[in-house]
Design an enzyme around this catalytic site. Structure first.
Site, PDB file in Angstrom:
ATOM      1  CD1 TRP A 247     153.491  94.270  11.863  1.00  0.00           C
ATOM      2  CD2 TRP A 247     154.561  92.807  11.162  1.00  0.00           C
ATOM      3  NE1 TRP A 247     154.435  95.208  11.694  1.00  0.00           N
ATOM      4  CE2 TRP A 247     155.498  94.220  10.525  1.00  0.00           C
ATOM      5  CE3 TRP A 247     155.540  91.544  10.500  1.00  0.00           C
ATOM      6  CZ2 TRP A 247     157.075  94.655   9.867  1.00  0.00           C
ATOM      7  CZ3 TRP A 247     156.846  92.083  10.424  1.00  0.00           C
ATOM      8  CH2 TRP A 247     157.036  93.196   9.717  1.00  0.00           C
TER       9      TRP A 247
ATOM     10  CG  ASP B 188     160.425 106.025  11.860  1.00  0.00           C
ATOM     11  OD1 ASP B 188     160.761 105.042  12.262  1.00  0.00           O
ATOM     12  OD2 ASP B 188     159.186 106.389  11.061  1.00  0.00           O
ATOM     13  CG  ASP B 189     164.755 103.070  14.550  1.00  0.00           C
ATOM     14  OD1 ASP B 189     164.753 103.347  15.909  1.00  0.00           O
ATOM     15  OD2 ASP B 189     163.848 101.577  15.029  1.00  0.00           O
TER      16      ASP B 189
ATOM     17  NE  ARG C  68     162.520  96.175  14.620  1.00  0.00           N
ATOM     18  CZ  ARG C  68     162.404  97.840  14.286  1.00  0.00           C
ATOM     19  NH1 ARG C  68     162.347  97.859  15.165  1.00  0.00           N
ATOM     20  NH2 ARG C  68     162.798  98.417  13.171  1.00  0.00           N
TER      21      ARG C  68
ATOM     22  CE  LYS D 168     155.835 106.132  12.698  1.00  0.00           C
ATOM     23  NZ  LYS D 168     156.644 105.437  11.545  1.00  0.00           N
ATOM     24  CD1 TRP D 169     154.991 105.319  22.288  1.00  0.00           C
ATOM     25  CD2 TRP D 169     154.363 106.920  23.699  1.00  0.00           C
ATOM     26  NE1 TRP D 169     154.981 105.003  23.298  1.00  0.00           N
ATOM     27  CE2 TRP D 169     155.207 106.108  24.198  1.00  0.00           C
ATOM     28  CE3 TRP D 169     155.146 108.072  24.033  1.00  0.00           C
ATOM     29  CZ2 TRP D 169     154.419 106.321  25.043  1.00  0.00           C
ATOM     30  CZ3 TRP D 169     154.620 108.769  24.984  1.00  0.00           C
ATOM     31  CH2 TRP D 169     154.640 107.683  26.552  1.00  0.00           C
ATOM     32  CG  ASP D 170     157.323 102.094  16.280  1.00  0.00           C
ATOM     33  OD1 ASP D 170     156.201 101.620  16.937  1.00  0.00           O
ATOM     34  OD2 ASP D 170     157.796 101.758  15.847  1.00  0.00           O
TER      35      ASP D 170
ATOM     36  CG  ASN E  81     158.765  98.713  16.944  1.00  0.00           C
ATOM     37  OD1 ASN E  81     157.601  98.513  16.002  1.00  0.00           O
ATOM     38  ND2 ASN E  81     159.122  99.302  16.723  1.00  0.00           N
TER      39      ASN E  81
ATOM     40  CB  CYS F  58     153.412 103.984  15.789  1.00  0.00           C
ATOM     41  SG  CYS F  58     154.314 102.773  14.178  1.00  0.00           S
TER      42      CYS F  58
ATOM     43  CG  ASP G 257     154.509  98.655  10.449  1.00  0.00           C
ATOM     44  OD1 ASP G 257     154.961  99.409  10.052  1.00  0.00           O
ATOM     45  OD2 ASP G 257     156.305  97.881  10.894  1.00  0.00           O
TER      46      ASP G 257
HETATM   47  C1  DGJ Z   1     158.131 100.288  13.715  1.00  0.00           C
HETATM   48  C2  DGJ Z   1     157.229 101.258  12.402  1.00  0.00           C
HETATM   49  O1  DGJ Z   1     155.444 100.418  12.126  1.00  0.00           O
HETATM   50  C3  DGJ Z   1     157.619 101.801  11.325  1.00  0.00           C
HETATM   51  O2  DGJ Z   1     156.421 102.910  10.600  1.00  0.00           O
HETATM   52  C4  DGJ Z   1     158.811 102.061  11.683  1.00  0.00           C
HETATM   53  O3  DGJ Z   1     159.120 103.555  12.498  1.00  0.00           O
HETATM   54  C5  DGJ Z   1     159.812 100.972  12.664  1.00  0.00           C
HETATM   55  N1  DGJ Z   1     159.407 100.160  13.537  1.00  0.00           N
HETATM   56  C6  DGJ Z   1     160.744 101.661  12.801  1.00  0.00           C
HETATM   57  O4  DGJ Z   1     161.583 100.486  13.417  1.00  0.00           O
END
Ligand code: DGJ
Length: 725
Positions: free
Chosen positions: A195, A362-363, A439, A472-474, A476, A522, A544
């Site tokens: 990461w 964003d989030d 997370r 934007k499809w994240d 994490n 993403c 990131d």
């Molecule tokens: C991870 C993404 O890479 C960031 O740009 C952002 O969108 C955060 N998540 C939001 O939780």
């Protein structure tokens, strides 16, 4: 004709752009590779195999002939148990427990159009050879697919395994390909990372034994990318032959390079066989993901350009791949979770006149989301936070002539969410056993249709009910606690691949179901950066880590396989939020402009001067965006090896180019740095904007230019070159 079969010598000639791929069916009906590399005529090259018989050699079953051995043959597919002691391409276990399969050629078909793979993205393409093989002593049927390209220097391959019998069998390994390579004198380049430090090229000599690169995360991952370069020793960025393989796949994978005792090498891979098996009932088939195999005689750079062209021409959505991209402002690093509609409106207002044309929210806009421990899964607006709901900020953004983008993380759920409270079983995990948090969230079980339907319905509702231009499809976290309550016990090891199929299904239904919305990928940055994801997401947030210095390395490493147009890159604040480094605004913009550029900082703090600066930067990007998105990339200075980073992108007709040079640390009394450009037409004259000179391509490539950068740390310059007639 690209695909030719010579009946006499039983040889297949696959001729694509800049390569020939040649194999024959040998005396025991085994497909044996003869040549993959620079083009050769369609003549008999079977003389290249001169196996003379050795001791300790095992012959194919039932053939008592010391001159024949699978082990001493360059395979198109390798199988276990019949005398080949190298890594097999597949392993299949019969109902009675044996694991042998001895394949022989039974015929072929040539299709003018490449068929799709069920449920998985793959390159489109033309002429395709299907080589049919069958177990000599059993019922397994195996089809090898090859697609040849006349416009790009790649060949694609995949395998379909079919149980031709009645009793079920279990695939314990089902790779997509094995590629035989003459000799063992290769360096193997892989793309490990972490990461915020993704796709760092790592090169090691291939000795005897196996180099393996894999992911066990049910994602293509930031820790290893599903790509490998095979470099004959001595190959450099600009010179020599280079081979590359890249899987069109987003879940657990493996790629292996084996230096064998025979003095040859095998490259192979596909779905990771760690924690994998697949039950095939009688008559059922298993389709593997595709591998893209690139060949270049122009070094690593040529291999990169082959991949870039292949992905841009044959998998990334044609509607978007060559279109100007939005230049966006993303609120994440500006506000994190701390925003309301007033703040968002202020951000929109603050970029008026700069050329920034899209707000990405964003989030944090949904459910009870107030930090990263709640709300995921509840895809409805948080009206307490956003007074007037989503429409208030959407209307404001549109009224200023800008587009509106919205963040989702569709595959996830927090324990603190309405979705989890109503359906705890939707999360991946074993009932009665605590799950692993990452997370503070869990992954939803995409192997289940009811879970997928629920996700698709929730997200499509938001997209239907609001005027959203961009998503934007994240993603994490990675999958743990691999188990599905929707799957029978004997199929639990099918999970990681079924997750990929589930992911592609929801992408089809959400992304292809909303063709007017532009989707950016993403995964905590570049944690799922692969060609299958690029089929859905023309650009992916590369990392990131938005620090310009770190980005020179991340973007350099990423570009070895993936085109600049696929990399989202943002100008962010200083000190940088990830590593506290302070770099000049100009450098941050120059590095971000080597991709799909955008901004991610608190623009409400901009002075008028800042706004003017950004306006000039966006204008500069707009003037060269077609070069960056569609041109040929030549990497010149490698930031992993020295103090400089430099690359030039040249239009296909070589009439324009964007050349960027960056120096990490200042040096007192530095000698004159001379950089030789690349990829230009030696006979054309080029005007270089910021140097005010007009010079021939020949001089720029052979003499070079001296960029004369200011004496300070982290300094860059971007030059536009234009042909003068
Ligand atoms: C991870 C993404 O890479 C960031 O740009 C952002 O969108 C955060 N998540 C939001 O939780």
């Amino acid at each position: 004709m690209s695909i030719i079969f010579n009946e006499q010598n039983k040889t297949f000639y696959l001729n694509g752009k800049g390569y020939s791929y040649v194999f024959r069916i040998n005396d025991v009906g085994y497909p044996e590779q003869l040549h993959f590399g620079a083009p050769i005529p369609c003549e008999d090259v079977t003389f290249v195999r001169s196996f003379g018989g050795r001791s300790m050699v095992a012959s194919p079953a039932g053939v008592d002939n010391g001159k024949l051995s699978y082990h001493h043959t360059l395979p198109e597919i390798a199988f276990y148990g019949s005398g080949d002691f190298r890594e097999p391409t597949f392993l299949v276990q019969s109902e009675r427990g044996d694991r042998l399969c001895d394949l022989e050629y039974i015929g072929y078909d040539v299709l003018e159009q490449k068929p799709d793979i069920t449920g998985m993205p793959s390159l489109d393409g033309g002429q395709t050879l299907i080589l049919h093989l069958k177990d000599k002593f059993g019922d397994m049927l195996v089809d090898l697919y090859y697609t040849v390209y006349e416009d790009v220097s790649v060949i694609t391959r995949r395998i379909v395994y079919k149980n031709g019998g009645k009793a079920p069998v279990k695939l314990e390994r089902a790779y997509s390909f094995t590629l035989g390579m003459h000799g063992t004198d290769y360096d193997i380049m892989t793309f490990p990372g972490n990461w915020m430090d993704e796709r760092t090229p790592e090169t090691r000599p291939l000795g005897h034994g196996v180099i393996s690169a894999d992911s066990k995360r049910a994602s293509s991952s930031s820790t290893m990318n599903p790509a490998m370069a095979i470099l004959p020793r001595g190959t450099t960025e600009q010179y020599g032959e280079a081979y590359g393989v890249c899987l069109v796949y987003s879940s657990s994978f493996v790629l292996k390079a084996e230096g064998a005792s025979t003095g040859d090498s095998l490259i192979m891979g596909g779905i990771n066989d760690f924690d994998f098996s697949w039950k095939l009932d009688g008559g059922e088939s298993f389709e593997t993901p595709e591998v893209v195999i690139a060949y270049s005689s122009d070094g690593i750079g040529g291999m990169s350009r082959a991949f870039h062209d292949a992905f841009r021409e044959h998998i990334i959505n044609k509607r978007y791949v060559k279109q100007p991209r939005p230049v966006l402002i993303n609120n994440w690093e500006a506000t994190y979770f701390n925003f309301d509609n007033d703040k968002l409106r202020a951000i929109v207002d603050s970029v008026q006149g700069t050329g920034i044309d899209t707000l990405v929210l964003d989030d944090g806009w949904f459910g009870r989301r107030s930090g990263d421990n709640d709300g995921l899964g509840d895809w409805y607006v948080n009206e307490q936070k956003l007074e007037g709901g989503l429409d208030a900020i959407i209307e404001h953004t549109h009224s200023k002539g800008m587009k509106f983008g919205l963040w989702f993380e569709p595959e996830m759920v927090n324990e603190l969410s309405d979705l989890y409270i109503a359906h705890p079983d939707y999360a991946i995990g074993i009932p009665g056993r605590p799950k692993s948090y990452s997370r503070h969230q869990f992954c939803l079980d995409l192997t289940r249709k009811d879970v997928r339907d629920c996700i698709v319905e929730m997200i499509n509702k938001v997209l239907r009910e609001h005027k959203i231009d961009y998503v934007k499809w994240d993603y994490n976290r990675n999958v743990t606690d691999t188990f599905s309550v929707g799957t029978e016990p004997e199929r639990q090891a099918e999970f990681a691949h079924r997750y990929a199929l589930g992911l592609y299904d929801i992408c089809e239904r959400i992304i292809n179901g909303n063709p007017d919305i532009f989707f950016e990928g993403c995964s905590s940055g570049g944690g799922r950066f692969d060609p299958a994801m690029m089929y859905y997401f023309p650009q992916i947030w590369t990392s990131d880590n938005s620090d310009a210095e770190a980005r020179t390395k991340i973007q350099y490493g990423t570009s070895i396989i993936y085109p600049l147009s696929s990399m989202s890159c943002h100008v962010s604040a200083v000190p940088n939020h990830q590593n506290n480094r302070v770099t000049p605004m100009k450098t941050r913009a120059d590095i971000a402009h080597l991709g799909a550029t955008g901004y991610e900082l608190d623009t409400t703090k901009f002075t008028d001067e800042d706004r003017e600066t950004v306006k000039a930067q966006v204008e500069e990007f707009r003037a060269m965006q077609d070069i960056i998105l569609e041109g040929d990339l030549y990497r010149i200075e490698n930031p992993f090896e020295g103090n400089y980073f430099s690359e030039i992108v040249v239009t296909k007709d070589k009439t324009r180019a964007a050349f960027c040079v960056y120096r990490r640390n200042s040096q007192a009394n530095e000698y004159t740095k001379r950089i030789r450009l690349a990829g230009l037409d030696k006979d054309k004259m080029y005007h270089i904007d910021k140097l005010g000179i007009t010079v021939s391509g020949a001089s720029l490539m052979n003499v070079g230019i001296a960029p004369n950068l200011k004496v300070a740390d982290f300094i860059s310059e971007m030059y536009l070159l234009t042909e003068v007639k």
